[in-house]
Design a protein around this motif. Structure first.
Motif, PDB file in Angstrom:
ATOM      1  N   PRO A 207       0.820  -1.118  -0.021  1.00  0.00           N
ATOM      2  CA  PRO A 207       0.073   0.084   0.030  1.00  0.00           C
ATOM      3  C   PRO A 207       0.750   1.414  -0.027  1.00  0.00           C
ATOM      4  O   PRO A 207       0.329   2.270  -0.570  1.00  0.00           O
ATOM      5  CB  PRO A 207      -0.956  -0.246   1.107  1.00  0.00           C
ATOM      6  N   ALA A 208       2.021   1.299   0.719  1.00  0.00           N
ATOM      7  CA  ALA A 208       2.788   2.499   0.527  1.00  0.00           C
ATOM      8  C   ALA A 208       3.249   2.853  -0.861  1.00  0.00           C
ATOM      9  O   ALA A 208       3.131   3.946  -0.921  1.00  0.00           O
ATOM     10  CB  ALA A 208       3.991   2.226   1.608  1.00  0.00           C
ATOM     11  N   VAL A 209       3.518   1.849  -1.522  1.00  0.00           N
ATOM     12  CA  VAL A 209       4.088   2.293  -3.068  1.00  0.00           C
ATOM     13  C   VAL A 209       3.084   2.592  -3.654  1.00  0.00           C
ATOM     14  O   VAL A 209       3.006   3.622  -4.700  1.00  0.00           O
ATOM     15  CB  VAL A 209       4.672   0.975  -3.609  1.00  0.00           C
ATOM     16  N   ASN A 210       1.703   2.105  -3.695  1.00  0.00           N
ATOM     17  CA  ASN A 210       0.435   2.326  -4.335  1.00  0.00           C
ATOM     18  C   ASN A 210       0.251   3.834  -3.895  1.00  0.00           C
ATOM     19  O   ASN A 210      -0.231   4.746  -4.828  1.00  0.00           O
ATOM     20  CB  ASN A 210      -0.542   1.324  -4.126  1.00  0.00           C
ATOM     21  N   ARG A 211       0.169   4.207  -2.593  1.00  0.00           N
ATOM     22  CA  ARG A 211      -0.307   5.554  -2.157  1.00  0.00           C
ATOM     23  C   ARG A 211       0.801   6.557  -2.815  1.00  0.00           C
ATOM     24  O   ARG A 211       0.104   7.676  -3.073  1.00  0.00           O
ATOM     25  CB  ARG A 211      -0.277   5.490  -0.626  1.00  0.00           C
ATOM     26  N   ALA A 212       1.832   6.112  -2.764  1.00  0.00           N
ATOM     27  CA  ALA A 212       3.077   7.121  -3.294  1.00  0.00           C
ATOM     28  C   ALA A 212       2.638   7.528  -4.790  1.00  0.00           C
ATOM     29  O   ALA A 212       2.735   8.591  -5.055  1.00  0.00           O
ATOM     30  CB  ALA A 212       4.378   6.677  -3.009  1.00  0.00           C
ATOM     31  N   ALA A 213       2.390   6.421  -5.461  1.00  0.00           N
ATOM     32  CA  ALA A 213       1.993   6.792  -6.865  1.00  0.00           C
ATOM     33  C   ALA A 213       0.677   7.623  -6.992  1.00  0.00           C
ATOM     34  O   ALA A 213       0.586   8.625  -7.796  1.00  0.00           O
ATOM     35  CB  ALA A 213       1.685   5.521  -7.754  1.00  0.00           C
ATOM     36  N   MET A 214       0.013   7.448  -6.009  1.00  0.00           N
ATOM     37  CA  MET A 214      -1.596   8.099  -6.230  1.00  0.00           C
ATOM     38  C   MET A 214      -1.260   9.623  -5.846  1.00  0.00           C
ATOM     39  O   MET A 214      -1.653  10.517  -6.179  1.00  0.00           O
ATOM     40  CB  MET A 214      -2.409   7.629  -5.058  1.00  0.00           C
ATOM     41  N   ASP A 215      -0.157   9.723  -4.656  1.00  0.00           N
ATOM     42  CA  ASP A 215       0.112  11.150  -4.239  1.00  0.00           C
ATOM     43  C   ASP A 215       0.610  11.997  -5.289  1.00  0.00           C
ATOM     44  O   ASP A 215       0.145  13.188  -5.622  1.00  0.00           O
ATOM     45  CB  ASP A 215       1.099  10.943  -2.919  1.00  0.00           C
ATOM     46  N   ILE A 216       1.582  11.301  -5.888  1.00  0.00           N
ATOM     47  CA  ILE A 216       2.227  12.214  -7.256  1.00  0.00           C
ATOM     48  C   ILE A 216       1.125  12.600  -8.372  1.00  0.00           C
ATOM     49  O   ILE A 216       1.205  13.503  -8.689  1.00  0.00           O
ATOM     50  CB  ILE A 216       3.425  11.453  -7.718  1.00  0.00           C
ATOM     51  N   ALA A 217       0.196  11.557  -8.399  1.00  0.00           N
ATOM     52  CA  ALA A 217      -0.503  11.862  -9.428  1.00  0.00           C
ATOM     53  C   ALA A 217      -1.852  12.843  -9.088  1.00  0.00           C
ATOM     54  O   ALA A 217      -2.103  13.764 -10.182  1.00  0.00           O
ATOM     55  CB  ALA A 217      -1.439  10.639  -9.933  1.00  0.00           C
ATOM     56  N   ILE A 218      -2.058  12.638  -7.766  1.00  0.00           N
ATOM     57  CA  ILE A 218      -3.171  13.781  -7.578  1.00  0.00           C
ATOM     58  C   ILE A 218      -2.682  15.203  -7.509  1.00  0.00           C
ATOM     59  O   ILE A 218      -3.278  15.996  -7.770  1.00  0.00           O
ATOM     60  CB  ILE A 218      -3.837  13.297  -5.954  1.00  0.00           C
ATOM     61  N   ARG A 219      -1.367  15.307  -6.870  1.00  0.00           N
ATOM     62  CA  ARG A 219      -0.777  16.612  -7.111  1.00  0.00           C
ATOM     63  C   ARG A 219      -0.477  17.119  -8.469  1.00  0.00           C
ATOM     64  O   ARG A 219      -0.664  18.261  -8.797  1.00  0.00           O
ATOM     65  CB  ARG A 219       0.475  16.528  -6.194  1.00  0.00           C
ATOM     66  N   SER A 220      -0.147  16.283  -9.611  1.00  0.00           N
ATOM     67  CA  SER A 220      -0.066  16.426 -10.967  1.00  0.00           C
ATOM     68  C   SER A 220      -1.270  16.766 -11.325  1.00  0.00           C
ATOM     69  O   SER A 220      -1.318  17.820 -12.073  1.00  0.00           O
ATOM     70  CB  SER A 220       0.824  15.226 -11.653  1.00  0.00           C
ATOM     71  N   ALA A 221      -2.210  16.133 -11.185  1.00  0.00           N
ATOM     72  CA  ALA A 221      -3.737  16.558 -11.673  1.00  0.00           C
ATOM     73  C   ALA A 221      -4.155  17.841 -11.174  1.00  0.00           C
ATOM     74  O   ALA A 221      -4.672  18.967 -11.814  1.00  0.00           O
ATOM     75  CB  ALA A 221      -4.894  15.596 -11.136  1.00  0.00           C
ATOM     76  N   SER A 222      -3.857  18.141  -9.991  1.00  0.00           N
ATOM     77  CA  SER A 222      -4.182  19.519  -9.594  1.00  0.00           C
ATOM     78  C   SER A 222      -3.408  20.479 -10.164  1.00  0.00           C
ATOM     79  O   SER A 222      -3.843  21.713 -10.349  1.00  0.00           O
ATOM     80  CB  SER A 222      -4.106  19.632  -8.035  1.00  0.00           C
ATOM     81  N   ASN A 223      -2.064  20.513 -10.322  1.00  0.00           N
ATOM     82  CA  ASN A 223      -1.355  21.260 -11.037  1.00  0.00           C
ATOM     83  C   ASN A 223      -1.590  21.801 -12.293  1.00  0.00           C
ATOM     84  O   ASN A 223      -1.440  22.727 -12.927  1.00  0.00           O
ATOM     85  CB  ASN A 223       0.305  20.878 -10.861  1.00  0.00           C
ATOM     86  N   GLN A 224      -2.273  20.668 -13.075  1.00  0.00           N
ATOM     87  CA  GLN A 224      -2.580  20.622 -14.468  1.00  0.00           C
ATOM     88  C   GLN A 224      -4.004  21.254 -14.734  1.00  0.00           C
ATOM     89  O   GLN A 224      -4.715  21.171 -15.652  1.00  0.00           O
ATOM     90  CB  GLN A 224      -2.280  19.498 -15.141  1.00  0.00           C
TER      91      GLN A 224
END
Length: 273
Positions: free
Chosen positions: A14-31
């Motif tokens: 779960p830690a690896v999956n959540r890290a990927a989600m964290d990056i994607a969420i922030r990228s989505a917001s930034n875009q």
């Protein structure tokens, strides 16, 4: 409204999956996205239930869920977690396959437990018994969101149109349909089922999916889709991982319902004699 769809290849950590989600969420917001959607079992995808059990906790004590709430707040974006396995509150010791909807303040504003459990034997030899470990949800959920009333469903639910009819009657203008679809059933049914749910309800379908070969040995179909109320595919992400974006024209629901007023024309069907 701009939305982001995260097609994932979730694994057993779960830690690896959540890290990927964290990056994607922030990228989505930034875009410029207002909403982020993840697939079914985004935080943990493991068919070995004994191995996966050590990571499954009550929702209130799951640190990865809490971290995603913090990320939603920091990125100031709506987050649809797809679904995560949690310990059911019914005292049975079984799990629940649960959707969580998080607002930009980091608050969980809606949750839904998958009602229809995947108990099948496929011609390919694959056999799945979700009900051996999971308790099914007991009621549909319609959440208020920037997309309007949002029907919360998960994967296998899409084969049961009565659920979508109930949500549409209650006012749903979009459906979140996260999935981890098998490859054989995906090739045969994925696009057809999702387009049918959009057309019959005259509502948007947003289906973030798992894709590819996973650590637990399964292979998922991918092809995350966004479909408009007329049944037109606005996004098909094909294979692989990534973040896709779509502009949603919310007035499209009213335009389609004016052309084909299925909700006005619907009749109550009496019982068979």
């Amino acid at each position: 409204m701009k939305i982001a769809i995260h097609q994932m290849n979730s694994g057993i950590d779960p830690a690896v999956n959540r890290a990927a989600m964290d990056i994607a969420i922030r990228s989505a917001s930034n875009q410029g996205a207002h909403f982020y959607f993840a697939p079914e079992m985004s935080l943990l995808l493991d068919r070995n239930r004994e191995r996966g059990r050590i990571h499954i906790q009550h929702e209130s004590t799951n640190r990865h869920i809490a971290a995603l709430c913090d990320t939603a707040r920091e990125a100031h974006i709506w987050v649809h977690v797809g679904s995560v396995p949690v310990l059911s509150e019914d005292g049975s010791g079984r799990f629940a396959n649960r959707t969580l909807l998080i607002d930009p303040a980091g608050q969980i504003v809606a949750r839904y437990d998958k009602m229809h459990l995947f108990d099948v034997d496929l011609a390919t030899g694959e056999s799945w018994r979700e009900s051996n470990a999971y308790a099914g949800g007991t009621h549909p959920v319609l959440a208020q969101s920037p997309l309007g009333p949002l029907g919360l469903t998960i994967c296998y639910d899409m084969r049961f149109p009565d659920l979508y009819s109930r949500l549409a009657k209650a006012g749903a203008r979009a459906f979140a349909m996260p999935a981890a679809f098998t490859v054989p059933t995906g090739k045969a049914h994925w696009h057809v089922l999702l387009r049918a749910r959009a057309i019959e309800s005259a509502a948007f379908v947003i289906a973030a999916a798992q894709s590819g070969g996973h650590e637990d040995g399964r292979e998922t179909y991918g092809h995350s889709l966004v479909i408009d109320p007329w049944g037109e595919i606005l996004l098909d992400m094909g294979d692989g991982e990534g973040l896709g974006f779509v502009e949603i024209n919310l007035s499209r629901v009213d335009e389609v319902r004016a052309q084909v007023p299925v909700h006005l024309n619907r009749r109550v069907i009496p019982p068979l004699d």
